[in-house]
Design a protein around this motif. Structure first.
Motif, PDB file in Angstrom:
ATOM      1  N   LYS A  23       0.696  -1.052   0.029  1.00 58.04           N
ATOM      2  CA  LYS A  23      -0.095   0.142   0.120  1.00 58.04           C
ATOM      3  C   LYS A  23       0.934   1.540  -0.116  1.00 58.04           C
ATOM      4  O   LYS A  23       0.519   2.363  -0.683  1.00 58.04           O
ATOM      5  CB  LYS A  23      -0.778   0.019   1.230  1.00 58.04           C
ATOM      6  N   PHE A  24       1.969   1.316   0.857  1.00 58.45           N
ATOM      7  CA  PHE A  24       3.132   2.384   0.923  1.00 58.45           C
ATOM      8  C   PHE A  24       3.487   2.467  -0.674  1.00 58.45           C
ATOM      9  O   PHE A  24       3.732   3.788  -0.926  1.00 58.45           O
ATOM     10  CB  PHE A  24       3.927   2.107   1.948  1.00 58.45           C
ATOM     11  N   LEU A  25       3.920   1.472  -1.241  1.00 55.83           N
ATOM     12  CA  LEU A  25       4.641   1.767  -2.387  1.00 55.83           C
ATOM     13  C   LEU A  25       3.653   2.474  -3.642  1.00 55.83           C
ATOM     14  O   LEU A  25       4.346   3.184  -4.454  1.00 55.83           O
ATOM     15  CB  LEU A  25       5.164   0.424  -2.906  1.00 55.83           C
ATOM     16  N   LYS A  26       2.249   2.109  -3.488  1.00 55.11           N
ATOM     17  CA  LYS A  26       1.197   2.710  -4.513  1.00 55.11           C
ATOM     18  C   LYS A  26       0.911   4.084  -3.908  1.00 55.11           C
ATOM     19  O   LYS A  26      -0.013   4.562  -4.680  1.00 55.11           O
ATOM     20  CB  LYS A  26       0.189   1.568  -4.636  1.00 55.11           C
ATOM     21  N   ASP A  45       1.037   8.131  -2.914  1.00 55.57           N
ATOM     22  CA  ASP A  45       1.340   9.435  -3.342  1.00 55.57           C
ATOM     23  C   ASP A  45       2.636   9.686  -2.567  1.00 55.57           C
ATOM     24  O   ASP A  45       3.682  10.354  -3.009  1.00 55.57           O
ATOM     25  CB  ASP A  45       0.574  10.602  -3.308  1.00 55.57           C
ATOM     26  N   GLU A  46       2.758   9.316  -1.167  1.00 51.84           N
ATOM     27  CA  GLU A  46       3.722   9.515  -0.360  1.00 51.84           C
ATOM     28  C   GLU A  46       5.072   9.022  -0.736  1.00 51.84           C
ATOM     29  O   GLU A  46       6.104   9.468  -0.873  1.00 51.84           O
ATOM     30  CB  GLU A  46       3.435   8.980   1.060  1.00 51.84           C
ATOM     31  N   LEU A  75       5.873   8.571  -3.784  1.00 49.20           N
ATOM     32  CA  LEU A  75       6.514   9.074  -5.135  1.00 49.20           C
ATOM     33  C   LEU A  75       6.987  10.249  -4.501  1.00 49.20           C
ATOM     34  O   LEU A  75       8.065  10.828  -5.251  1.00 49.20           O
ATOM     35  CB  LEU A  75       5.237   9.404  -6.120  1.00 49.20           C
ATOM     36  N   GLU A  76       6.389  11.045  -3.692  1.00 48.38           N
ATOM     37  CA  GLU A  76       6.969  12.469  -3.077  1.00 48.38           C
ATOM     38  C   GLU A  76       8.283  12.201  -2.496  1.00 48.38           C
ATOM     39  O   GLU A  76       9.295  13.044  -2.928  1.00 48.38           O
ATOM     40  CB  GLU A  76       5.937  12.816  -2.124  1.00 48.38           C
ATOM     41  N   ILE A  77       8.534  11.063  -1.749  1.00 45.25           N
ATOM     42  CA  ILE A  77      10.017  10.898  -1.247  1.00 45.25           C
ATOM     43  C   ILE A  77      10.756  10.636  -2.281  1.00 45.25           C
ATOM     44  O   ILE A  77      12.089  11.213  -2.207  1.00 45.25           O
ATOM     45  CB  ILE A  77       9.692   9.607  -0.333  1.00 45.25           C
ATOM     46  N   LEU A  78      10.722   9.981  -3.434  1.00 47.97           N
ATOM     47  CA  LEU A  78      11.591   9.736  -4.656  1.00 47.97           C
ATOM     48  C   LEU A  78      11.866  10.931  -5.234  1.00 47.97           C
ATOM     49  O   LEU A  78      12.855  11.209  -5.882  1.00 47.97           O
ATOM     50  CB  LEU A  78      11.110   8.514  -5.293  1.00 47.97           C
ATOM     51  N   GLU A  79      11.072  11.695  -5.417  1.00 50.90           N
ATOM     52  CA  GLU A  79      11.015  13.082  -6.232  1.00 50.90           C
ATOM     53  C   GLU A  79      11.871  13.998  -5.649  1.00 50.90           C
ATOM     54  O   GLU A  79      12.119  15.191  -5.829  1.00 50.90           O
ATOM     55  CB  GLU A  79       9.467  13.531  -6.660  1.00 50.90           C
ATOM     56  N   GLN A  80      11.955  13.870  -4.153  1.00 54.82           N
ATOM     57  CA  GLN A  80      12.714  14.891  -3.378  1.00 54.82           C
ATOM     58  C   GLN A  80      14.010  15.344  -3.677  1.00 54.82           C
ATOM     59  O   GLN A  80      14.643  14.285  -4.352  1.00 54.82           O
ATOM     60  CB  GLN A  80      12.703  14.679  -1.893  1.00 54.82           C
TER      61      GLN A  80
END
Length: 303
Positions: A290-293, A295-296, A298-303
């Protein structure tokens, strides 16, 4: 926890080989044989027919397999319901990741998940896609994050995130200020490449070929098995390269390399989540999926 002998039995059935089961379980072949012998002595019956180095289940073995599958299911259900009853997410979560994901994405994701669920014990194993798929198939890993094609019939695959390959140069390179360059300019400078057989190399060679630029025209001066080594060589003006945007992100942000897109072609590939269709998920596994899917993530990776 499932009895060790039953776990070994299930792996031998899955691999159809004592030696392959031993490799998958990180045991010696005699240790695997001992566990099977223990079961056969306990039930006073043979579980496998061994003919010309091939093994097959006896009727007794088929019966044990049926009940072993039910035991696995019940164990997973018990763990999940117990955690739901207590309102906690804990336990051990075994995650496998192929090289690029394991080096540049997984540490951030696992770190953030651990902060949310501190009672989950996380273990990350990094290898190539084939290795990760094999360990998902043998249920030695709970979840895999891979960048290559997956072929196993018992493997469930879900899209995770898109990867995009880009060109990197040193900050002193003539292209350093450019946002994009033509693929037909790539043969002007020495190219530092991943080794033959690398997933990254296959993606850009296939993409260039489809766009009308023969990969043989590339001026490959060096080959490395490590993306970190490639970035170091590029930063020291030894050539240009084509790597994942995720691998280029940190050094580009720090101003140690420059990165740019390619014109005439989009070199993209999916990163996927994989897991065994028949392996029941613990609450920790479900929570991580659930975490991998989210928005949180994605936001972590885009930082």
């Amino acid at each position: 926890m499932l009895n060790d002998s039953i776990r070994v039995f299930l792996t031998v059935v899955d691999k159809k080989s004592f030696s392959k089961a031993a490799k998958a379980l990180f045991l010696t072949q005699p240790a695997v044989s001992f566990q099977i012998q223990t079961l056969e002595e306990y039930y006073s019956t043979r579980l496998f027919d061994r003919i010309n180095r091939h093994i097959s289940l006896t009727e007794s073995g088929k019966l044990l397999l049926d009940y072993s599958d039910k035991m696995t299911e019940l164990q997973s259900d018990l763990e999940r319901e117990m955690q739901e009853l207590t309102g906690t997410v804990k336990g051990r979560l075994l995650v496998g990741a192929s090289t690029t994901i394991g080096e540049y994405l997984a540490p951030q994701l696992l770190g953030a998940f651990k902060k949310k669920y501190p009672e989950v014990d996380l273990i990350l194993e990094v290898g190539n896609t084939e290795d990760i798929e094999s360990k998902i198939h043998s249920t030695n890993l709970d979840i895999g994050l891979v960048e290559g094609p997956v072929t196993g019939k018992d493997i469930e695959k879900e899209f995770f995130i898109e990867d995009h390959l880009c060109v990197i140069t040193s900050v002193n390179h003539p292209w350093a200020k450019e946002k994009s360059i033509s693929i037909f300019e790539l043969d002007k400078y020495p190219l530092i490449s991943r080794e033959k057989g690398s997933g990254t190399r296959k993606v850009y060679e296939d993409g260039l070929k489809k766009a009308g630029f023969p990969p043989n025209n590339l001026n490959i001066s060096m080959e490395f098995g490590s993306t970190n080594a490639i970035k170091a060589a590029v930063a020291n003006d030894l050539g240009i390269s084509i790597i994942s945007k995720w691998a280029a992100k940190e050094k580009a942000k720090l101003g140690r390399i420059a990165k740019m897109d390619l014109q005439e072609v989009e070199l993209e590939r999916p990163f996927n989540i994989i897991y065994h269709k028949k392996k029941f998920h613990s609450q920790a596994t479900d929570g991580f999926l659930k975490f991998l899917k989210s928005d949180e993530a994605l936001e972590i990776l885009e930082q």
